[in-house]
Design an enzyme around this catalytic site. Structure first.
Site, PDB file in Angstrom:
ATOM      1  N   ILE A   1      -6.505   8.773  -0.958  1.00 26.89           N
ATOM      2  CA  ILE A   1      -6.145   8.459   0.450  1.00 26.89           C
ATOM      3  C   ILE A   1      -5.860   7.613   0.471  1.00 26.89           C
ATOM      4  O   ILE A   1      -5.321   6.736  -0.056  1.00 26.89           O
ATOM      5  CB  ILE A   1      -8.381   8.218   0.500  1.00 26.89           C
ATOM      6  CG1 ILE A   1      -8.191   8.080   2.328  1.00 26.89           C
ATOM      7  CG2 ILE A   1      -8.422   6.856   0.378  1.00 26.89           C
ATOM      8  CD1 ILE A   1      -8.440   9.956   2.773  1.00 26.89           C
TER       9      ILE A   1
ATOM     10  N   HIS B   1      -3.922   0.541  -6.402  1.00 25.19           N
ATOM     11  CA  HIS B   1      -3.772   1.070  -5.199  1.00 25.19           C
ATOM     12  C   HIS B   1      -5.775   0.758  -5.197  1.00 25.19           C
ATOM     13  O   HIS B   1      -5.676   0.656  -3.599  1.00 25.19           O
ATOM     14  CB  HIS B   1      -4.543   3.129  -5.137  1.00 25.19           C
ATOM     15  CG  HIS B   1      -4.847   3.366  -3.867  1.00 25.19           C
ATOM     16  ND1 HIS B   1      -5.913   4.148  -3.936  1.00 25.19           N
ATOM     17  CD2 HIS B   1      -3.584   3.562  -2.526  1.00 25.19           C
ATOM     18  CE1 HIS B   1      -5.578   4.557  -2.613  1.00 25.19           C
ATOM     19  NE2 HIS B   1      -4.171   4.474  -2.083  1.00 25.19           N
TER      20      HIS B   1
ATOM     21  N   HIS C   1       0.667  -1.174   0.133  1.00 23.68           N
ATOM     22  CA  HIS C   1      -0.334  -0.052  -0.218  1.00 23.68           C
ATOM     23  C   HIS C   1       1.074   1.200  -0.239  1.00 23.68           C
ATOM     24  O   HIS C   1       1.187   2.226  -1.083  1.00 23.68           O
ATOM     25  CB  HIS C   1      -1.025  -0.027   1.149  1.00 23.68           C
ATOM     26  CG  HIS C   1      -1.675   1.165   0.924  1.00 23.68           C
ATOM     27  ND1 HIS C   1      -2.469   1.819   2.273  1.00 23.68           N
ATOM     28  CD2 HIS C   1      -2.260   1.777   0.287  1.00 23.68           C
ATOM     29  CE1 HIS C   1      -3.253   2.371   2.018  1.00 23.68           C
ATOM     30  NE2 HIS C   1      -3.252   2.684   0.931  1.00 23.68           N
TER      31      HIS C   1
END
Length: 883
Positions: free
Chosen positions: A883, A730, A539
């Site tokens: 985000i 993502h 991530h």
């Protein structure tokens, strides 16, 4: 908009006092027959505070307007140059925004439309850009400018999307170009210098502290994570510009070095959100309001259980699984009927709307994670444990086992013998009659391998409160397409030193008694490894960190009128801002990530070690699947690959998304680049790619895998990878965090004690109360609350989300063929949405739903969704890492 009935008198007064007419009265005779009037419409948003206009700033702007200090525009000819101005395009007369004072400023922030009227000589030809000067007190967000009926041309549209600060804040003129698209060599000569100068302004001079109105994109290393003033415990190595700790570059802020450590950049107050990023990279008001609403909600969700825990006999511990479930159950369920939705839609402030969601969430309770929504215990099954390696939040690590026992790539001189001790005897009894040799030959054995990544750091990690292992987990592919866990190996560094190799134990499946309890713990240790690696590497590093240099280089080297800038720009939205906030509160020394993920203070150092093996071209999904042994090339198969696990939801959906992106990028690039020569001769593309390699990812600049960027294929490949990573990849590793890990026993992030040994009090406790022993081993209560709050925020789509296949403005280019290609891309994504839903409804594909009855939708594009609702949907591919 309001209109002042005495506007004619007002304009006459302005002419006398300020020599700046606001507008011409209707019917007024033209000053000269060779002049024409061009009517323009300006859409902007005034300075705001969260969801409300800044009334003080609005008042001061009106005062400036009355004093003759308005907002001026000057059109720039794209046809004729001015020798007196360095051969730049001829400038028209300044024109001013009309009726600023007369236009009523609403309380709620939003866009306002103004008129502007230009004098334009036909001899100057078509305007290709304009200069703007803001003489007001405050900044505003300029969205678009549209000119109607330009003589000989018709309508001209400018997409601006930029904050314009008062003119005295800039040492140069702000320039905006029309939505024409030009390669550098195709730029009209009168606009060429404006194009070049704008890029120089965006690069800055590399000096000084950057202010909010600065528009500078520049590089720095990660030297802002440590807090030397708190002592050595909070010191952190500089990441980047180092052989030991290489790292992608981040955006420069220009803050001074820390007084106690000149190698560390000084930090802001911990909760400050004013860390520098270029103003246009910051969250817009909707996103920022949503973000604050999430944070406020999470704060209460942490505080209420923590206050209750003060009266508990075991502070900071869950005493039972029911204690964990109480985080989600009970409370007041907010209604989700149509009446409340209508009321909510009428609320003027986004932050209040977000706090008053009507999707069934409970007030001041964590939402029920999808992993336990249908069945409270299905997460504990071996089938679900295995399925999540293919369709969970981290489906990008599993690989095909190609030799047995599994080997290690660690240097034996430094780490001794790290080969697995798993034997045939451990696994063959559970292999449905197959031998290891037969399973290897028929591509039936798979591995989740975190051993080599963690072993070099494990001794230091276990010197903290964390007590964990480096794990290898073997799986068998069964006839029904599901995976079956065969063995989990838990390894520790040798107590006599790293060079003596590893000390390992192997655990195999069991269902009942103490054996079943030990097996559940073994799976928990494997999940801890996978959770930490997912958050830090898959991530943070492989999306957030590696994309930021591409964003910086694109703004420094590609003009806004460059076709590749227009292609990539939507996929960079909000990334620099969220990364800056992460450096401030998440990945910094003592930050949330260090508190909640098992590597603790060594987290970012470990990610730097793994970055050494990062390869840009391997980020292409087909290349990644082949490298992991999950697929083999086969031209007869869709997308040219045969998946060795046919029901691999991440790969099946992902390959369709990848193919759609690649087709779109190919169509787009081939429109502007008719040959390889055009790529080679594109000065901006060559500077862009050189800067990405030598600066943005400069620690890896000498690696042989970098594309040379001399062909259309290389350009298409690079752009496809960038878009894939920023959007679909993502989405796959981010938005499933709360659905799968919001119930932390399913994916614990920390283990606090080792596997109990027979004859110890811990082993006796495991026999007597296995649930309590499990909870005492994994993440503690406060860390759980903090971690779950974090991933709830990270897993929410904001109300202004723009999904793959959508753009924030339909007129992002004036070229018809790219617009048509983008429309085809959107239609392709809609078809993919339908196929994903069909697959999720196919009962033969057991990995798509699993025992927890949760369909795999993390790569559902959501292109069809224009509701702007957002929330914890568990589906949707945003354009960017926002985000």
């Amino acid at each position: 908009m309001g209109y002042c009935p005495s506007s004619k008198m007002f304009n006459k007064a302005m002419v006398k006092c300020c020599a700046k007419p606001k507008s011409k009265a209707k019917g007024m005779v033209e000053e000269s027959k060779d002049k024409q009037k061009i009517k323009g419409t300006v859409v902007l948003m005034k300075k705001n505070v969260l969801d409300m206009n800044d009334l003080k700033a609005s008042l001061l702007d009106r005062v400036h307007e009355l004093l003759g200090k308005g907002v001026s525009f000057q059109l720039i000819s794209a046809v004729h140059s001015d020798p007196a101005n360095g051969l730049k395009g001829k400038l028209g007369k300044p024109a001013y925004l009309e009726k600023w004072v007369a236009t009523i400023t609403p309380l709620t922030a939003g866009e306002t439309m103004f008129s502007v009227t230009f004098d334009w000589h036909e001899s100057m030809g078509v305007p290709g850009a304009f200069l703007i000067k803001n003489h007001h007190h405050s900044q505003f967000y300029l969205r678009t400018v549209t000119l109607e009926d330009v003589p000989g041309h018709g309508r001209v549209h400018f997409v601006c999307n930029s904050w314009v600060y008062p003119a005295h804040r800039y040492k140069y003129d702000r320039v905006f170009f029309s939505n024409k698209t030009y390669l550098p060599c195709q730029t009209p000569e009168p606009l060429r210098k404006y194009r070049e100068e704008e890029l120089v302004n965006l690069r800055g001079n590399g000096k000084g502290k950057l202010k909010e109105w600065d528009r500078v994109y520049d590089y720095d290393c990660y030297n802002d994570l440590g807090m030397p003033e708190k002592g050595t415990k909070f010191a952190r190595p500089v990441l980047g510009r180092s052989l030991d700790c290489p790292y992608p570059r981040r955006g420069r802020t220009g803050r001074k070095p820390h007084k106690k450590d000149p190698n560390t950049e000084s930090r802001l107050f911990l909760l400050s959100l004013n860390i520098y990023v270029p103003r246009d990279e910051r969250f817009n008001l909707v996103k920022f309001s949503d973000f604050l609403a999430y944070a406020l909600k999470s704060l209460f969700q942490i505080l209420i259980p923590e206050i209750a825990a003060l009266f508990d006999k075991t502070i900071n511990e869950f005493d039972s699984f029911q204690d964990v479930l109480d985080l989600y159950e009970g409370g007041v369920k907010l209604p989700n009927d149509a009446t409340l939705k209508k009321i909510r839609d009428c609320l003027p402030w986004e932050m209040i709307r977000e706090l008053a969601r009507n999707d069934g969430e409970r007030f001041m309770k964590f939402p029920m994670p999808a992993v336990i929504k249908e069945d409270r215990s299905a997460w504990r099954t071996d089938e679900e444990f295995a399925r999540e390696t293919l369709a969970g939040v981290n489906p990008v690590i599993i690989s095909r086992l190609q030799e047995f026992p599994p080997a290690s790539k660690l240097d034996p001189k430094a780490y001794g013998n790290q080969k697995s001790i798993i034997t045939k005897e451990h696994i063959e009894r559970n292999m449905n009659g197959l031998t290891v040799e037969e399973a290897l030959k028929s591509n039936k054995l798979f591995i989740l391998n975190h051993h080599d990544a963690l072993m070099p750091f494990l001794r230091r990690i276990n010197s903290t409160s964390t007590k964990t292992y480096a794990t290898r987990t073997l799986f068998l592919l069964q006839e029904d397409g599901t995976l079956k866990p065969l063995a989990i190996e838990l390894s520790l560094p040798h107590p006599q030193g790293d060079s003596h190799g590893a000390v390992s134990k192997v655990f195999t499946p069991a269902e009942d008694g103490i054996g079943g309890s030990v097996w559940q713990l073994a799976k928990a240790y494997a999940a801890v490894n996978d959770s930490g690696y997912h958050q830090l590497i898959c991530h943070w590093l492989n999306t957030h960190a590696v994309i930021e240099p591409f964003i910086i280089a694109s703004n420094r080297q590609l003009s806004v009128v460059h076709p590749i800038y227009k292609l990539l720009h939507p996929h960079f939205r909000d990334t620099m801002n969220i990364n800056a906030m992460a450096r401030q509160t998440l990945i910094n020394a003592g930050g949330v990530l260090e508190l909640t993920v098992f590597p603790g203070k060594y987290a970012l150092e470990m990610s730097a070690s793994i970055y050494k093996t990062w390869v840009f071209t391997d980020q292409a999904l087909p290349v990644d699947l082949i490298k992991r042994g999950m697929a083999v090339p086969d031209s007869s198969c869709p997308n040219g690959l045969e998946l060795l696990i046919e029901d691999y939801p991440y790969a099946v959906d992902g390959l369709e998304i990848w193919s759609a992106i690649e087709t779109w990028v190919t169509d787009y690039c081939c429109f502007y680049y008719q040959s390889d020569e055009v790529v080679k001769e594109d000065t901006e593309i060559q500077s862009w790619w050189a800067e990405i390699r030598n600066e943005g990812h400069g620690d890896l600049k000498d690696e042989p895998w970098w594309p040379e960027m001399k062909t259309r294929i290389e350009l298409i490949q690079a752009c496809t990878i960038i878009i894939w990573v920023a959007s679909a990849f993502h989405a796959a590793v981010n938005f499933g965090q709360y659905p799968y890990a919001g119930y932390l026993p399913n994916r614990p992030t920390v283990s606090r004690r080792f596997m109990p040994e027979p004859g110890t009090p811990e082993y006796a406790e495991l026999e007597k109360d296995p649930d309590l022993a499990f909870l005492k081993t994994i993440t503690a209560q406060f860390q759980t609350l903090l971690g779950v709050s974090l991933i709830e925020v990270l897993s929410r789509h904001s109300a202004d989300e723009i999904y793959l296949g959508q753009r924030d403005t339909p007129e992002w280019t004036s070229d018809a063929e790219p617009l048509a290609a983008f429309e085809r891309f959107g239609k392709k994504l809609l078809e993919i949405e339908n196929r994903i839903m069909d697959r999720n409804n196919d009962s033969r594909l057991k990995n798509r739903i699993g025992p927890i009855k949760m369909p795999y939708t993390l790569l559902y594009p959501n292109t069809s969704d224009y509701s702007r609702e957002g929330g914890l949907t568990g589906k949707g591919i945003p354009n960017s890492i926002s985000i």
